[in-house]
Design an enzyme around this catalytic site. Sequence first.
Site, PDB file in Angstrom:
ATOM      1  N   TYR A   1       0.833  -1.206   0.000  1.00  0.00           N
ATOM      2  CA  TYR A   1       0.000   0.000   0.000  1.00  0.00           C
ATOM      3  C   TYR A   1       0.865   1.253   0.000  1.00  0.00           C
ATOM      4  O   TYR A   1       0.599   2.199  -0.758  1.00  0.00           O
ATOM      5  CB  TYR A   1      -0.932  -0.003   1.214  1.00  0.00           C
ATOM      6  CG  TYR A   1      -1.836   1.204   1.266  1.00  0.00           C
ATOM      7  CD1 TYR A   1      -2.855   1.365   0.334  1.00  0.00           C
ATOM      8  CD2 TYR A   1      -1.676   2.193   2.242  1.00  0.00           C
ATOM      9  CE1 TYR A   1      -3.684   2.475   0.364  1.00  0.00           C
ATOM     10  CE2 TYR A   1      -2.498   3.303   2.279  1.00  0.00           C
ATOM     11  CZ  TYR A   1      -3.497   3.443   1.336  1.00  0.00           C
ATOM     12  OH  TYR A   1      -4.314   4.546   1.357  1.00  0.00           O
TER      13      TYR A   1
ATOM     14  N   LYS B   1       0.992   4.316  -2.843  1.00  0.00           N
ATOM     15  CA  LYS B   1       0.726   5.726  -2.555  1.00  0.00           C
ATOM     16  C   LYS B   1       1.969   6.595  -2.788  1.00  0.00           C
ATOM     17  O   LYS B   1       1.841   7.779  -3.110  1.00  0.00           O
ATOM     18  CB  LYS B   1       0.196   5.884  -1.129  1.00  0.00           C
ATOM     19  CG  LYS B   1      -1.233   5.346  -0.973  1.00  0.00           C
ATOM     20  CD  LYS B   1      -2.207   6.023  -1.952  1.00  0.00           C
ATOM     21  CE  LYS B   1      -3.631   5.575  -1.759  1.00  0.00           C
ATOM     22  NZ  LYS B   1      -4.576   6.262  -2.675  1.00  0.00           N
TER      23      LYS B   1
END
Length: 269
Positions: A169, A173
């Site tokens: 994740y 990002k």
Amino acid sequence: MSVFNSSRLHNKNVLITGASVGIGAATALLFAKAGSNVILAARRVDALTVVADACKAAHKESGVQAGGKFAVVQLDVSDRKQIASFVEKIPEDLRKVDVLVNNAGFVLGVEKIGDISEDDMEAMFRTNVFGLISVTQQFVKDFRARNTGHIINIGSVAGREPYAGGGIYCATKHAVNSFNGTLLRELVDTKVRVTEIQPGMVETEFSVVRFRGDKSKADSVYQGLQPLVAQDIAEEIVWAASRPPHVNLAEVYVLPVNQASPTLSYRGN
């Protein structure tokens, strides 16, 4: 004069991905109240229809004599074929998008590197990175040709600082942050604005999805402090979009008052 001039959003065509729940749904409601037309895109058409009805009611209640057009378009941003045919599904009178909000994204699991499944890795990258970029590419040429538009990407505190258990994740990002910076530089010779909203802890379905439906684990993430809610981030998105045309909020970093980083927070409240 109010520092929030919602008239700048009157009759603007706003496209929001991931608009069926959470930040996306809250953002749609605020744009509706501000007199914008809103195209709601997500995988779940039934949930989108509920949000569209809420937008209609919010617009009517606001009394604003502008906007009021709402369209529901099914879109899975991880599906390249759906993205390729997406624009054709938008009602013709709304295809000249003014504001693109790339909100669709999610996280799966807290496994550490070495234990992360290939399927989870692929799913997060296909949605959070490839999907966001592919949707942007559907509109950026038109923005440049018209010399107007605003691309708002939803990043994360995870795109500023990595943390254990968030390897994939965080990587997605960080990619969004880099992509946003590239857009900013490539469009500097235009009037197209580029913004990244970087939230910290926001209590939505985010953690429930991360923990694969385990609500008790999801709730524990926010215990002891007051997290942000979807409305808080929606307000920042609409605020950025409502700035004067010569003002670009390139990055907006938003945290709960008791959070300082992904791993540093105070839980004594």
